[in-house]
Write a protein that holds these residues in place. Structure first.
Motif, mmCIF file in Angstrom:
data_model
loop_
_atom_site.group_PDB
_atom_site.id
_atom_site.type_symbol
_atom_site.label_atom_id
_atom_site.label_comp_id
_atom_site.label_asym_id
_atom_site.label_seq_id
_atom_site.Cartn_x
_atom_site.Cartn_y
_atom_site.Cartn_z
ATOM 1 N N UNK A 69 0.830 -1.120 -0.074
ATOM 2 C CA UNK A 69 0.041 -0.208 -0.018
ATOM 3 C C UNK A 69 0.738 1.351 0.014
ATOM 4 N N UNK A 70 2.266 1.260 0.184
ATOM 5 C CA UNK A 70 2.827 2.499 0.261
ATOM 6 C C UNK A 70 4.340 2.160 -0.394
ATOM 7 N N UNK A 71 4.882 3.288 -1.004
ATOM 8 C CA UNK A 71 6.320 2.992 -1.603
ATOM 9 C C UNK A 71 6.935 4.271 -0.739
ATOM 10 N N UNK A 72 8.040 3.983 0.085
ATOM 11 C CA UNK A 72 8.812 4.957 0.795
ATOM 12 C C UNK A 72 10.302 5.075 0.166
ATOM 13 N N UNK A 73 10.507 6.437 -0.286
ATOM 14 C CA UNK A 73 11.799 6.570 -0.769
ATOM 15 C C UNK A 73 12.420 7.248 0.238
ATOM 16 N N UNK A 74 13.841 6.731 0.547
ATOM 17 C CA UNK A 74 14.567 7.382 1.497
ATOM 18 C C UNK A 74 15.879 7.882 0.467
ATOM 19 N N UNK A 75 16.035 9.152 0.687
ATOM 20 C CA UNK A 75 17.062 9.986 -0.156
ATOM 21 C C UNK A 75 18.100 10.679 0.532
#
Length: 365
Positions: free
Chosen positions: A29-35
């Motif tokens: 249900x969610x995509x998390x992008x850590x940059x």
């Protein structure tokens, strides 16, 4: 081979920093992008790479950022762009968590993203080796050594292209080749590119792939000239004297027939590259014949004299209604074709480095 990392308008750069993959498994249900951003970064703009429209902005805090996508569409490609620092990374929604390093130009965290990050690293290593050889080439004065270095440089270019072809061939069942080809199409072998377009593979259905199809369709009339003998056309030189193309082509030497005009900005940007090649190889018999689509003789002459383009020039001053342009089906300029000594057309649309590489191949340096 100019692989300028993280430059927004470099095709090979786009490949190196954005070959991130897609997966077939559910992504939740969610995509998390850590940059991780570079020093001085303030914000990252998120683009939908199918429409090339911005969809969001991420604030950078302490050189880091986090971005979440609720209910992401599977195999959707997002572009993260720092316009200020000229950095970009593309991310495919193929998992729940992705780590991005803007300075390195990679996204990782899923098996396929990790594989593409490894590809990026290997291509960067290849680029580093190329740069060292290129530096030696520019410093070397011995012609034989320079010729050998030039061949080695061409070998690196072929290796980069072969790497891309192999990647495309291995990913016929996903979306990624669409992005690879839209950023590199002009450097690819036309026949191979046309086969990819006609393959009907999954990536050909992507909106991202539309420009590739358009490019292939646009180039098809030009490519059909390859292997055929040139067709004679007429025009007047700058002094008003009539000439035929056959006076210069098919006389034993390679001749570049170059369609251009003084009013054409891209043409004028390209002319110094043509001049450089002409100066380098004219002693070996290479010639250029310019066919101008100008309407104004004074402006035509001023452009030729002002740039020192001292090769043969002809025109009927008919502009787009030029008989020569009609004969060859010219739809945009600059456009050119290269004839061998017999008058057979061996290549078309050679621009910049492409022309330089082709002549180096012919003349051995």
């Amino acid at each position: 081979m100019k692989i300028k990392m993280l430059r927004l308008h470099s095709a090979l750069s786009a490949l190196l920093i954005t070959l991130v993959a897609c997966a077939q498994s559910p992504i939740g249900n969610e995509l998390k992008i850590k940059g991780k951003a570079s020093a001085g970064a303030e914000q990252i703009v998120v683009y939908d790479l199918e429409t090339m429209k911005p969809i969001d902005t991420i604030k950078v805090v302490g050189n880091e950022f986090v971005y979440s996508v609720a209910n992401p569409e599977k195999e959707k490609m997002l572009g993260l762009v720092d316009a200020k620092l000229r950095q970009q990374v593309a991310v495919v929604t193929d998992g729940n968590e992705v780590e991005v390093d803007m300075s390195m130009g990679i996204a990782k965290g899923t098996p396929l993203n990790d594989r593409m990050a490894a590809l990026t690293t290997s291509l960067l290593a290849l680029n580093d080796k190329y740069r060292k050889i290129e530096a030696g080439y520019h410093e070397e004065t011995d012609s034989a050594v320079r010729a050998d270095l030039r061949k080695r440089m061409a070998g690196f270019e072929r290796e980069v292209m072969d790497t891309m072809y192999a990647f495309i061939d291995r990913n016929q069942d996903n979306i990624l080749p669409a992005y690879v080809m839209v950023t590199t199409a002009q450097g690819m072998d036309y026949d191979r590119l046309a086969k990819y377009v006609a393959s009907g593979a999954k990536y050909t259905k992507s909106a991202m792939f539309a420009p590739v199809k358009q490019y292939v369709d646009y180039m098809r009339p030009s490519m059909e000239w390859v292997g055929k003998r040139f067709v004679d056309v007429r025009g007047n030189d700058l002094g008003g004297k009539a000439h035929k193309l056959s006076e210069y082509v098919g006389k034993g030497n390679y001749v570049l027939v170059d369609f251009w005009a003084s009013w054409c900005g891209p043409c004028m940007k390209e002319m110094p590259a043509v001049k450089g090649c002409w100066q380098k190889y004219r002693s070996k018999g290479f010639e250029v014949v310019g066919i101008s689509l100008d309407n104004d003789a004074a402006k035509w002459r001023a452009a030729v004299d002002g740039g020192g383009y001292d090769w043969k020039h002809i025109s009927d001053l008919g502009g787009w209604k030029s008989a020569a342009a009609s004969t060859y089906g010219v739809q945009s300029i600059p456009w050119n074709f290269l004839c061998d000594g017999t008058g057979k057309i061996v290549a078309v649309s050679l621009r910049g480095e492409q022309l330089s590489r082709k002549l180096a191949e012919i003349y051995g340096e």
